[in-house]
Design a protein around this motif. Structure first.
Motif, PDB file in Angstrom:
ATOM      1  N   PHE A   1      43.907  49.166  27.560  1.00  0.00           N
ATOM      2  CA  PHE A   1      43.817  48.779  29.019  1.00  0.00           C
ATOM      3  C   PHE A   1      43.978  49.756  29.966  1.00  0.00           C
ATOM      4  N   VAL A   2      43.505  49.396  31.278  1.00  0.00           N
ATOM      5  CA  VAL A   2      43.490  50.520  32.210  1.00  0.00           C
ATOM      6  C   VAL A   2      44.314  50.009  33.470  1.00  0.00           C
ATOM      7  N   VAL A   3      45.143  50.849  33.996  1.00  0.00           N
ATOM      8  CA  VAL A   3      46.040  50.647  34.964  1.00  0.00           C
ATOM      9  C   VAL A   3      45.657  51.102  36.422  1.00  0.00           C
TER      10      VAL A   3
ATOM     11  N   THR B   1      40.085  41.307  34.666  1.00  0.00           N
ATOM     12  CA  THR B   1      41.464  41.575  35.036  1.00  0.00           C
ATOM     13  C   THR B   1      42.472  40.717  34.124  1.00  0.00           C
ATOM     14  N   PHE B   2      43.403  41.420  33.481  1.00  0.00           N
ATOM     15  CA  PHE B   2      44.379  40.986  32.788  1.00  0.00           C
ATOM     16  C   PHE B   2      45.660  40.331  33.371  1.00  0.00           C
ATOM     17  N   HIS B   3      46.054  41.273  34.432  1.00  0.00           N
ATOM     18  CA  HIS B   3      47.324  41.050  35.140  1.00  0.00           C
ATOM     19  C   HIS B   3      47.308  41.651  36.343  1.00  0.00           C
ATOM     20  N   VAL B   4      47.909  40.890  37.272  1.00  0.00           N
ATOM     21  CA  VAL B   4      47.999  41.554  38.727  1.00  0.00           C
ATOM     22  C   VAL B   4      49.535  41.682  38.983  1.00  0.00           C
ATOM     23  N   VAL B   5      50.030  42.809  39.375  1.00  0.00           N
ATOM     24  CA  VAL B   5      51.519  43.249  39.816  1.00  0.00           C
ATOM     25  C   VAL B   5      51.628  43.345  41.232  1.00  0.00           C
ATOM     26  N   ASP B   6      52.306  42.443  41.891  1.00  0.00           N
ATOM     27  CA  ASP B   6      52.449  42.332  43.422  1.00  0.00           C
ATOM     28  C   ASP B   6      53.957  41.975  43.741  1.00  0.00           C
ATOM     29  N   GLY B   7      54.865  42.300  42.869  1.00  0.00           N
ATOM     30  CA  GLY B   7      56.172  42.201  43.162  1.00  0.00           C
ATOM     31  C   GLY B   7      57.026  42.251  41.758  1.00  0.00           C
ATOM     32  N   PRO B   8      58.379  41.906  41.991  1.00  0.00           N
ATOM     33  CA  PRO B   8      59.352  42.440  40.878  1.00  0.00           C
ATOM     34  C   PRO B   8      59.043  41.254  39.685  1.00  0.00           C
ATOM     35  N   ARG B   9      58.543  40.279  39.916  1.00  0.00           N
ATOM     36  CA  ARG B   9      58.293  39.054  38.953  1.00  0.00           C
ATOM     37  C   ARG B   9      57.144  39.402  38.152  1.00  0.00           C
ATOM     38  N   THR B  10      56.202  39.790  38.714  1.00  0.00           N
ATOM     39  CA  THR B  10      54.854  40.182  37.844  1.00  0.00           C
ATOM     40  C   THR B  10      55.034  41.509  37.518  1.00  0.00           C
ATOM     41  N   LEU B  11      56.039  42.349  37.988  1.00  0.00           N
ATOM     42  CA  LEU B  11      56.195  43.631  37.225  1.00  0.00           C
ATOM     43  C   LEU B  11      56.792  43.440  35.986  1.00  0.00           C
ATOM     44  N   ALA B  12      58.081  42.670  35.963  1.00  0.00           N
ATOM     45  CA  ALA B  12      58.862  42.385  34.703  1.00  0.00           C
ATOM     46  C   ALA B  12      57.907  41.654  33.737  1.00  0.00           C
TER      47      ALA B  12
ATOM     48  N   ALA C   1      49.032  46.557  42.055  1.00  0.00           N
ATOM     49  CA  ALA C   1      48.343  47.114  40.935  1.00  0.00           C
ATOM     50  C   ALA C   1      47.828  46.133  39.985  1.00  0.00           C
ATOM     51  N   PHE C   2      46.447  46.627  39.027  1.00  0.00           N
ATOM     52  CA  PHE C   2      46.373  45.689  38.198  1.00  0.00           C
ATOM     53  C   PHE C   2      45.960  46.328  36.966  1.00  0.00           C
ATOM     54  N   PHE C   3      46.041  45.411  35.803  1.00  0.00           N
ATOM     55  CA  PHE C   3      45.743  45.700  34.528  1.00  0.00           C
ATOM     56  C   PHE C   3      44.443  45.199  34.022  1.00  0.00           C
ATOM     57  N   GLU C   4      43.556  46.118  33.866  1.00  0.00           N
ATOM     58  CA  GLU C   4      41.954  45.911  33.579  1.00  0.00           C
ATOM     59  C   GLU C   4      41.570  45.929  32.106  1.00  0.00           C
TER      60      GLU C   4
END
Ligand SMILES: Nc1ncnc2c1ncn2[C@@H]1O[C@H](COP(=O)(O)OP(=O)(O)O)[C@@H](O)[C@H]1O
Ligand SMILES: [Mg+2]
Length: 293
Positions: free
Chosen positions: A83-85, A60-71, A139-142
């Motif tokens: 990568f895969v979303v 798992t490269f990155h997890v988006v769970d709100g505005p900060r992680t989205l940015a 959402a997560f980036f894999e």
């Protein structure tokens, strides 16, 4: 259901076919304690749990769970080309995008995309557009898995995306398996609802049987004409071994596990399903009930 019934009408083995009520009453409810569903209903937590027990999973490269992680995602992914979303609580391949860096932008299923368009897709995932219960999601980036070369024989050279191996496990015993392959129409995903093809696997030999495409039995690939039977599924023996442990790790007695076989690292577990679908019976031309006996 309709297609399973239609299939039931003309196959001699039809007696052992399991329907949705039978699956729930005879397998899911008795074997799967609700308290353990959270171990598998989110892919991120499930992967963490499996990795903690030495089962290989895609990174798992990155997890988006709100505005900060989205940015933050463009910076976090800045050194990654493929990568895969995914939606954490997605199903059936919905909302999954396979993305490749292309110059200053990106490409997915032949379409060029920019950072803002990927962010928009991530926001849709977070709004629950693809989740099991349509409530808000993560959402997560894999890491992108690359097919083992042996799988090219099944998939064809020009089709993007990976095959996955679905194993049905009951009380730590694998009882049925199929390999699903992506097609030109399935946008890199192997799920049958996306247009993927399911091919039965003989559990004893790890070799492929006939296939199932759009709920019809097929012996050759509808796009490439290649015959399906007799191909040895790479990593299958390891997948069988992992599946017994996975059942214990997640605490559920009836599960469907999706594996992929990476060209470098070999088998990885993509996700675990507590209510696995029934089409695997068509791909194997065999009923789950008869396997249980
Ligand atoms: N990391 C990955 N790399 C490449 N393809 C992937 C990856 N993860 C998923 N896929 C493709 O998407 C399909 C669905 O993925 P999965 O994680 O099982 O989610 P779902 O719950 O939607 O079935 C897989 O069968 C595979 O074809
Ligand atoms: Mg899946």
């Amino acid at each position: 259901m309709f297609s399973l019934l239609r299939w039931k009408n003309y196959l001699p083995t039809a007696k052992g076919v399991l329907g949705i009520n039978g699956r729930n009453l005879e397998l899911v409810y008795p074997h799967n304690d609700r308290q353990f569903f959270p171990n598998v209903d989110g892919k991120i937590r499930c992967k963490e749990l499996l990795a903690a027990h030495d089962i290989p999973v895609p990174k798992t490269f990155h997890v988006v769970d709100g505005p900060r992680t989205l940015a933050a995602w463009p910076e976090k992914l800045s050194k990654v080309d493929d990568f895969v979303v995914k939606p954490n609580r997605g199903y059936g391949g919905n909302g999954i995008m396979l993305i490749r860096r292309n110059g200053r932008g990106f490409i997915s299923s032949g379409m060029t995309l920019d950072t803002a368009e990927i962010s928009f897709h991530v926001v849709q995932i977070c709004n629950g557009a693809f989740s099991l219960d349509n409530i808000s999601d993560t959402a997560f980036f894999e890491e992108t898995i690359v097919n083992h070369p042996a799988l090219k024989q099944l998939i064809g050279d020009d089709v993007e995306g990976i095959a996955d191996v679905r194993l049905i496990v009951r009380l730590q015993q694998p009882i049925m398996a199929m390999i699903r392959i992506p097609t030109g129409e399935s946008e890199g995903k192997a799920n049958l609802h996306q247009g993927g093809i399911g091919i039965g696997i003989d559990l004893a030999t790890g070799r492929t049987l006939d296939g199932c495409y759009r709920n019809r039995i097929v012996t050759t690939h509808p796009e490439t004409g290649r015959a399906f039977r007799g191909i040895s599924v790479p990593g299958f023996a390891d997948m069988l071994e992992f599946s017994k442990h996975i059942s214990q790790i997640v605490g559920l007695g009836y599960i469907g596990i999706d594996f992929a076989c990476d060209h470098r690292s070999g088998p990885v577990a993509l996700e675990v399903n507590a209510r696995p679908g029934l089409n695997i019976q068509i791909a194997n031309q065999s009923g789950l009930k008869s396997r249980l006996r």
